[in-house]
Scaffold this motif. Structure first.
Motif, PDB file in Angstrom:
ATOM      1  N   ILE A  19      -7.767   3.706  -6.788  1.00 51.42           N
ATOM      2  CA  ILE A  19      -6.655   4.759  -6.218  1.00 51.42           C
ATOM      3  C   ILE A  19      -6.757   4.312  -5.362  1.00 51.42           C
ATOM      4  O   ILE A  19      -7.174   5.008  -4.205  1.00 51.42           O
ATOM      5  CB  ILE A  19      -6.866   5.758  -6.578  1.00 51.42           C
ATOM      6  N   GLY A  28      -1.216   6.614  -3.937  1.00 48.49           N
ATOM      7  CA  GLY A  28      -1.361   7.586  -5.405  1.00 48.49           C
ATOM      8  C   GLY A  28      -2.453   6.842  -6.660  1.00 48.49           C
ATOM      9  O   GLY A  28      -2.134   7.507  -7.479  1.00 48.49           O
ATOM     10  N   TYR A  29      -1.739   5.294  -6.869  1.00 53.84           N
ATOM     11  CA  TYR A  29      -1.581   4.842  -8.030  1.00 53.84           C
ATOM     12  C   TYR A  29      -3.071   4.290  -8.386  1.00 53.84           C
ATOM     13  O   TYR A  29      -3.724   3.750  -7.255  1.00 53.84           O
ATOM     14  CB  TYR A  29      -0.432   3.754  -8.259  1.00 53.84           C
ATOM     15  N   HIS A  30      -3.219   4.263  -9.361  1.00 55.60           N
ATOM     16  CA  HIS A  30      -4.522   3.758  -9.968  1.00 55.60           C
ATOM     17  C   HIS A  30      -3.946   1.940 -10.042  1.00 55.60           C
ATOM     18  O   HIS A  30      -2.986   1.467 -10.857  1.00 55.60           O
ATOM     19  CB  HIS A  30      -5.083   3.942 -11.122  1.00 55.60           C
ATOM     20  N   VAL A  31      -4.811   1.084  -9.096  1.00 53.70           N
ATOM     21  CA  VAL A  31      -4.315  -0.123  -9.052  1.00 53.70           C
ATOM     22  C   VAL A  31      -5.651  -1.287  -9.436  1.00 53.70           C
ATOM     23  O   VAL A  31      -6.795  -0.929  -9.545  1.00 53.70           O
ATOM     24  CB  VAL A  31      -3.541  -0.815  -8.033  1.00 53.70           C
ATOM     25  N   CYS A  37       0.437  -0.930   0.117  1.00 53.62           N
ATOM     26  CA  CYS A  37      -0.085  -0.448   0.226  1.00 53.62           C
ATOM     27  C   CYS A  37       1.256   1.500  -0.303  1.00 53.62           C
ATOM     28  O   CYS A  37       0.322   2.149  -0.650  1.00 53.62           O
ATOM     29  CB  CYS A  37      -0.600  -0.318   1.266  1.00 53.62           C
ATOM     30  N   TYR A  44      -1.162   1.100 -18.127  1.00 51.43           N
ATOM     31  CA  TYR A  44      -1.660   2.882 -19.005  1.00 51.43           C
ATOM     32  C   TYR A  44      -0.544   1.892 -20.557  1.00 51.43           C
ATOM     33  O   TYR A  44       0.380   1.541 -20.085  1.00 51.43           O
ATOM     34  CB  TYR A  44      -1.271   4.052 -18.105  1.00 51.43           C
ATOM     35  N   PRO A  76      -0.329  -2.707 -10.585  1.00 51.21           N
ATOM     36  CA  PRO A  76      -0.420  -1.484 -10.516  1.00 51.21           C
ATOM     37  C   PRO A  76      -1.334  -1.178 -12.803  1.00 51.21           C
ATOM     38  O   PRO A  76      -1.665  -2.497 -12.451  1.00 51.21           O
ATOM     39  CB  PRO A  76       0.333  -1.342 -11.743  1.00 51.21           C
ATOM     40  N   TYR A  77      -2.054  -0.492 -12.518  1.00 44.32           N
ATOM     41  CA  TYR A  77      -3.410  -0.255 -13.426  1.00 44.32           C
ATOM     42  C   TYR A  77      -2.505  -0.183 -15.187  1.00 44.32           C
ATOM     43  O   TYR A  77      -1.574   0.398 -14.807  1.00 44.32           O
ATOM     44  CB  TYR A  77      -3.811   0.716 -13.704  1.00 44.32           C
ATOM     45  N   ARG A 112       3.399   1.469  -0.842  1.00 45.61           N
ATOM     46  CA  ARG A 112       4.621   1.620  -2.395  1.00 45.61           C
ATOM     47  C   ARG A 112       3.840   2.398  -3.126  1.00 45.61           C
ATOM     48  O   ARG A 112       4.120   2.965  -4.200  1.00 45.61           O
ATOM     49  CB  ARG A 112       5.438   0.349  -2.788  1.00 45.61           C
ATOM     50  N   TYR A 113       2.820   2.108  -3.075  1.00 48.37           N
ATOM     51  CA  TYR A 113       1.269   1.970  -5.038  1.00 48.37           C
ATOM     52  C   TYR A 113       0.232   3.393  -3.521  1.00 48.37           C
ATOM     53  O   TYR A 113      -0.556   3.431  -4.240  1.00 48.37           O
ATOM     54  CB  TYR A 113       0.525   0.905  -5.039  1.00 48.37           C
ATOM     55  N   ASP A 168     -10.984  -1.812  -9.903  1.00 50.61           N
ATOM     56  CA  ASP A 168      -9.997  -0.714  -9.805  1.00 50.61           C
ATOM     57  C   ASP A 168     -10.300   0.273  -9.356  1.00 50.61           C
ATOM     58  O   ASP A 168     -11.524   0.034  -8.234  1.00 50.61           O
ATOM     59  CB  ASP A 168     -10.257  -0.541 -10.819  1.00 50.61           C
TER      60      ASP A 168
END
Length: 108
Positions: A30, A14-17, A9, A91, A88-89, A11-12, A28
């Motif tokens: 953020i 602010g990421y879209h996961v 958590c 992209y 990670p999503y 590490r990611y 999915d």
């Protein structure tokens, strides 16, 4: 296991996961925040056109069906997740140059 989920958590943040749950489902969102007990995520929900028409910012441009998403903040305990916790999503970036003819050496 809780310490591993916390590290992922962090590490990611602010990421879209994409999240994997213990019952085998995936969704999915953020990652917005976390503490010792769980993680807070912004989870999207689909909005249909009837809800959008009631919004006073709605404008019909004649482009056909459009897709709208609204993000809601939801809290999940750490034991809700299964391994692998987050992915990670994916992209995909457009090929270079991103906007041909707009300042990329065309003399414009």
């Amino acid at each position: 296991m809780g310490g591993d989920v916390k590290a992922v958590c962090q590490r990611y943040m602010g990421y879209h996961v994409i999240v994997q749950t213990k019952d085998g489902s995936q969704f999915d969102g953020i990652i917005d925040g976390m503490d010792d007990d769980g993680v807070t995520m912004l989870v999207p929900e689909e909005i249909d056109d009837t809800e959008r028409e009631n919004d006073n910012t709605y404008r019909a441009f004649g482009y056909g069906q459009r897709r709208f998403r609204r993000f809601r903040r939801r809290r999940f305990p750490f034991f809700f997740f299964a391994f692998p916790f987050f992915t990670p999503y994916p992209y995909y970036y457009p090929p270079y140059p991103y906007y041909p003819g707009y300042g990329y050496g065309g003399g414009y």
